[in-house]
Write an enzyme that holds these catalytic residues in place. Structure first.
Site, PDB file in Angstrom:
ATOM      1  N   LYS A 111       0.822  -1.220   0.000  1.00 24.05           N
ATOM      2  CA  LYS A 111       0.000   0.000   0.000  1.00 24.05           C
ATOM      3  C   LYS A 111       0.849   1.260   0.000  1.00 24.05           C
ATOM      4  CE  LYS A 111      -4.448  -1.518   1.616  1.00 24.05           C
ATOM      5  NZ  LYS A 111      -5.491  -1.442   2.628  1.00 24.05           N
ATOM      6  N   LYS A 194      -4.587  -9.781  -6.669  1.00 21.78           N
ATOM      7  CA  LYS A 194      -5.807  -9.976  -5.884  1.00 21.78           C
ATOM      8  C   LYS A 194      -6.929  -9.047  -6.383  1.00 21.78           C
ATOM      9  CE  LYS A 194      -5.945  -7.992  -1.842  1.00 21.78           C
ATOM     10  NZ  LYS A 194      -5.666  -7.549  -0.470  1.00 21.78           N
ATOM     11  N   LYS A 197     -10.580  -3.496  -3.964  1.00 21.34           N
ATOM     12  CA  LYS A 197     -11.384  -2.272  -4.093  1.00 21.34           C
ATOM     13  C   LYS A 197     -10.570  -1.156  -4.721  1.00 21.34           C
ATOM     14  CE  LYS A 197     -13.721  -3.078   0.378  1.00 21.34           C
ATOM     15  NZ  LYS A 197     -12.848  -3.331   1.522  1.00 21.34           N
TER      16      LYS A 197
END
Ligand code: TYM
Length: 332
Positions: A111, A194, A197
């Site tokens: 992230k 993956k 969102k």
């Protein structure tokens, strides 16, 4: 005593990965265990969120959980920021966890990207807040998708170090529950990533709010390879996109991958994708319709969250008081 806790972030749309990896399992567990399910809004702000969008997303994710079948009478359903004990225990977790442990968290590395110096301190300390979410209820089991496994190992490490440091047998060592055939649903555009969102491409995921037409379009465009479907599970080796679609089918139909392949092995992807579309629409459409109905009455959603907050606070506050006593924080 078994107690289940799990959470979901209100950042963007709920997608098929959230549903198959987590939410559907929560629905199945609710009849047999005491469960708390939390919309983790404080986790969401580790990355900047537009305030109005965040408020809307908290309600929408709550509507998604209700529409998927979580019963707010059977479970405690609430949003994290209404139970201050999460953040209060997170501070204690910050003091127990070691920098080296957090430095190893792969989700932070992903992230934060290359510019780690610019990531928020909250994003770095995220796993400590997650540990606090769980430990503030002394939860014994946490149903999640595979991507949360490392965070749950850290939660156990924090619990164990706390117990050792203070010479108590206070926190349980929480077990992950990673259930079903779709514990890691992959992007429809890239079988090595993956479903998430935060992926820029909406075509990478199926959202729980997608219409039947959108689901059909997205599955039609989903990446595949030129071979027909294999007859056996071993035949999926080295074919990540095929493995992903077969896993999704299996989870949606409540079959094993072997059972799916016994039926569809040898088919070209075009035919299989049509079947998968019908199946996905039949599962998701009723949820989608119910979500829209619930979202028409935000007051009713807020009432569910308020009731959940009251019940969650009633469990969390005495546990926080015990923790403060153990640590030596005076409560005059
Ligand atoms: P979040 O919001 O990313 O995802 C919510 C749940 O969905 C699962 N999931 C998936 N499962 C299979 N395939 C996928 N592609 C996929 N994407 C997401 C996640 O594993 C998760 O179970 N850190 C957590 C939220 C959290 C939490 C907690 C969870 C905060 N505190 C305490 C459990 C206990 C997260 O970001 O989940």
């Amino acid at each position: 005593m078994n107690r289940i806790f799990s959470g979901v972030q209100p950042t963007g749309n709920l997608h098929l990965g959230n549903y198959l990896g987590a939410i559907r399992n929560w629905v199945r567990l609710q009849s047999d265990y005491e469960c708390l399910f939390c919309v983790v809004d404080q986790h969401a702000i580790t990355v900047w969120q537009d305030p109005a969008t965040l408020r809307h997303a908290i309600r929408e994710v709550t509507a998604g959980l209700l529409a998927a079948g979580l019963d707010p009478k059977k479970n405690v359903l609430f949003n994290q920021s209404t139970v201050p004990a999460h953040a209060q225990l997170a501070w204690v977790c910050n003091c127990v966890a070691r920098m080296g442990w957090l430095n190893r968290m792969t989700q932070f590395k992903e992230k934060a990207g290359k510019n780690r110096e610019n990531a928020s301190v909250g994003l770095f300390a995220y796993p400590n807040l997650m540990a606090a979410d769980i430990l503030i209820y002394k939860a014994t089991h946490v149903p999640v998708g595979e991507d949360q496994k490392q965070h749950l190992e850290l939660t156990r490490d924090i619990a164990q170090k706390f117990n050792n440091d203070y010479g108590v047998d206070f926190f349980p060592l929480t077990e992950p529950l990673i259930l079903g055939e779709a514990t890691r649903v992959m992007s429809l555009r890239d079988g090595s990533k993956k479903m998430s969102k935060s992926d820029e491409s909406d075509f990478s995921r199926i959202n729980m709010t997608d219409t039947a037409d959108t689901i059909a379009q997205k599955l039609k465009k989903a990446k595949t390879d030129p071979e027909p479907l294999p007859e056996t599970v071993e035949g999926l080796d080295g074919r990540p996109e095929a493995a992903n679609l077969v896993g999704i089918y299996a989870a949606l139909a409540d079959l094993t991958r072997a059972e799916v392949l016994a039926r569809v092995g040898g088919q070209p992807f075009s035919a299989f994708k049509n079947e998968l579309t019908d199946l996905a629409v039949s599962v998701l459409q009723p949820i989608n319709t119910e979500m829209a109905r619930l979202m028409a009455d935000p007051g009713a959603i807020d009432a569910v969250l308020r009731d959940g907050a009251e019940r969650a606070n009633a469990i969390a506050q005495p546990i926080l008081a015990d923790i403060y006593d153990i640590v030596g924080l005076l409560r005059p």
